[in-house]
Design a protein around this motif. Structure first.
Motif, PDB file in Angstrom:
ATOM      1  N   ASN A 104       7.836  -0.623   1.708  1.00  0.00           N
ATOM      2  CA  ASN A 104       6.942   0.403   1.173  1.00  0.00           C
ATOM      3  C   ASN A 104       7.601   1.766   1.298  1.00  0.00           C
ATOM      4  O   ASN A 104       8.199   2.092   2.320  1.00  0.00           O
ATOM      5  N   ASP A 105       7.460   2.544   0.243  1.00  0.00           N
ATOM      6  CA  ASP A 105       7.932   3.920   0.272  1.00  0.00           C
ATOM      7  C   ASP A 105       6.853   4.787   0.920  1.00  0.00           C
ATOM      8  O   ASP A 105       6.214   4.356   1.860  1.00  0.00           O
ATOM      9  N   THR A 108       5.118  -3.587  -1.264  1.00  0.00           N
ATOM     10  CA  THR A 108       5.449  -4.672  -2.170  1.00  0.00           C
ATOM     11  C   THR A 108       5.921  -5.829  -1.302  1.00  0.00           C
ATOM     12  O   THR A 108       6.830  -5.665  -0.490  1.00  0.00           O
ATOM     13  N   THR A 135      13.189  -2.627  -4.347  1.00  0.00           N
ATOM     14  CA  THR A 135      12.130  -1.769  -4.881  1.00  0.00           C
ATOM     15  C   THR A 135      11.192  -1.340  -3.776  1.00  0.00           C
ATOM     16  O   THR A 135      11.092  -1.980  -2.724  1.00  0.00           O
ATOM     17  N   ASP A 136      10.492  -0.243  -4.016  1.00  0.00           N
ATOM     18  CA  ASP A 136       9.504   0.274  -3.065  1.00  0.00           C
ATOM     19  C   ASP A 136      10.131   0.505  -1.692  1.00  0.00           C
ATOM     20  O   ASP A 136       9.535   0.216  -0.660  1.00  0.00           O
TER      21      ASP A 136
END
Length: 128
Positions: free
Chosen positions: A35-36, A42, A91-92
């Motif tokens: 997670n960002d 995600t 990603t994320d």
């Protein structure tokens, strides 16, 4: 870095700037999650060989990443049966301006049941 404290009923996918192996209350299997600094993590399930609500299960795991890289590698092995999973998260991702650290969070939600976590092993940090 200010780390948000998860409440007793919060799922771990609510934590920001994180990468982890874990599961939400409704999940049956561990997932690799990232997670960002926005929304929820995600997550991709690791499958039935990696149960998350089973006592007596132990795992070895590792994470690695290049400085300011675009992926975080992972490896996990279930010690009871030798099942392994490896891959990378792209990603994320957590922000590259945040120093990540270790955090262990276990809870049983609103049931207030006792939980146990046993940690063993070596932590190796390299920060060029």
């Amino acid at each position: 870095m200010i780390v948000p404290v998860l409440t007793s009923t919060a799922d771990p996918n609510a934590a920001l700037d994180t990468v982890y192996f874990g599961c939400n209350a409704a999940d049956s299997n561990l997932s690799i999650c990232s997670n960002d600094n926005a929304s929820t993590a995600t997550c991709a399930t690791l499958g039935a060989n990696f149960p998350c609500h089973t006592s007596g299960v132990a795992y070895d795991f590792a994470f690695w990443a290049s400085p300011n890289g675009s992926s975080i590698g992972y490896w996990i092995r279930r010690l009871v049966n030798g099942s392994e999973a490896t891959g990378s998260v792209t990603t994320d991702l957590p922000r590259n301006t945040v120093q990540l650290g270790w955090d262990i969070n276990v809870n049983t939600g609103s049931t207030a049941s006792a939980v146990q976590v046993h940690n063993h092993g070596v932590c190796w940090w390299a920060n060029p």
